[in-house]
Design a protein around this motif. Sequence first.
Motif, short mmCIF file in Angstrom:
data_model
loop_
_atom_site.label_atom_id
_atom_site.label_comp_id
_atom_site.label_asym_id
_atom_site.label_seq_id
_atom_site.Cartn_x
_atom_site.Cartn_y
_atom_site.Cartn_z
N TYR A 88 0.82 -1.22 0.00
CA TYR A 88 0.00 0.00 0.00
C TYR A 88 0.85 1.26 0.00
CZ TYR A 88 -3.64 3.33 1.33
OH TYR A 88 -4.50 4.40 1.36
N GLY A 89 2.11 1.14 0.40
CA GLY A 89 3.00 2.30 0.39
C GLY A 89 3.55 2.71 1.74
N ILE A 90 3.23 1.93 2.79
CA ILE A 90 3.77 2.22 4.12
C ILE A 90 5.24 1.82 4.13
CG2 ILE A 90 3.56 1.79 6.60
CD1 ILE A 90 1.12 3.16 5.40
N PRO A 91 6.15 2.66 4.66
CA PRO A 91 7.56 2.28 4.76
C PRO A 91 7.73 0.96 5.51
CG PRO A 91 7.29 4.61 5.28
CD PRO A 91 5.91 4.03 5.16
N PRO A 92 8.58 0.04 5.02
CA PRO A 92 8.72 -1.28 5.64
C PRO A 92 9.03 -1.25 7.13
CG PRO A 92 9.81 -1.26 3.51
CD PRO A 92 9.37 0.15 3.78
N THR A 93 9.85 -0.30 7.59
CA THR A 93 10.17 -0.24 9.02
C THR A 93 8.93 0.07 9.85
OG1 THR A 93 10.86 2.04 8.57
CG2 THR A 93 12.60 0.41 8.80
N VAL A 94 8.12 1.02 9.40
CA VAL A 94 6.89 1.37 10.12
C VAL A 94 5.89 0.23 10.03
CG1 VAL A 94 4.97 3.01 10.26
CG2 VAL A 94 7.26 3.82 9.71
N ALA A 95 5.81 -0.41 8.87
CA ALA A 95 4.88 -1.53 8.69
C ALA A 95 5.21 -2.66 9.65
CB ALA A 95 4.94 -2.03 7.25
N ALA A 96 6.50 -3.02 9.77
CA ALA A 96 6.90 -4.13 10.64
C ALA A 96 6.66 -3.79 12.11
CB ALA A 96 8.38 -4.46 10.41
#
Length: 304
Positions: free
Chosen positions: A46-54
């Motif tokens: 969806y476009g969320i940065p991977p670090t924030v997503a995790a």
Amino acid sequence: MDLYLPIANLSVNALVIIALGGVVGLLSGMFGVGGGFLTTPLLIFYGIPPTVAAASAASQVTGASVSGVVTHMARGTVDFRMGGVLIAGGIMGAGMGVGIFRMLQALGQIDTVIGILYVLMLGSIGMLMAKESIQSLIALKTGRQIQARKRRHHPLVAALPMRWRFYRSGLYISPLAPLLLGVATGILTMLLGVGGGFIMVPAMLYLLGMATQAVVGTSLFQILFVTMATTMMHALTTKAVDLVLALLLLIGSVIGAQVGTRISMSVRPEYLRILLAFIVLVVAIRMAIGLGWRPDEIYTVQVL
């Protein structure tokens, strides 16, 4: 309805995020898996940065695990002694994961590593699930019975010293085995934002040889406390937990889980497993494509 995510530093459609949480909850209710291993990839798509997503996915898994743990505690299907050892290992692993996470952030490689780990993890899990599901479907069509695997811990586990009795799990093994399993799960939880149940449950069955009735409840008990500790570590060190994002995901997952549970009651488990294997493999392939596909905007989250 656009909503600003303060940590991700972007605006998202709140209904879309709730829908993503609903998809994960639907899968959780249908297939009996936590769904956390799909939350992070879907957020990245969806476009969320991977670090924030995790980091945010870990906090969402914490909230989603509470009701399951309470239910299993009421049924008496939680081995608290085994769970305590797994939690100790998980917190140790999460602490190690903090160091790995921050090192990769400093090198600017954390997004790439998260993507590679997900491709390897989902690809291997999807292939194993597909193999087992196809065998089950063939047996269903031909009427052949699949021989049940005998419950026995792995020879390497049997060789470890200092044995303890885990009465609820029906085991007499060294606590070092569940401790090391907890460490591995804690590292994965820190790096990928997963609960680890999709690794924990098979390992408890086939490596430790735990009694089946105690596996799911004990796994959820461990996941609850390890993801809680992981969320706190992320908040204090990487600063990547977005509570607004986690709350939206949690709302969707609670609703989706109720719908998924009803669907699972009307579909044969063999068909559900092959469907889940297909979904996992599709996500793995999409992640692999994303690793070599240059986005229009290149960004990462870095602690200054």
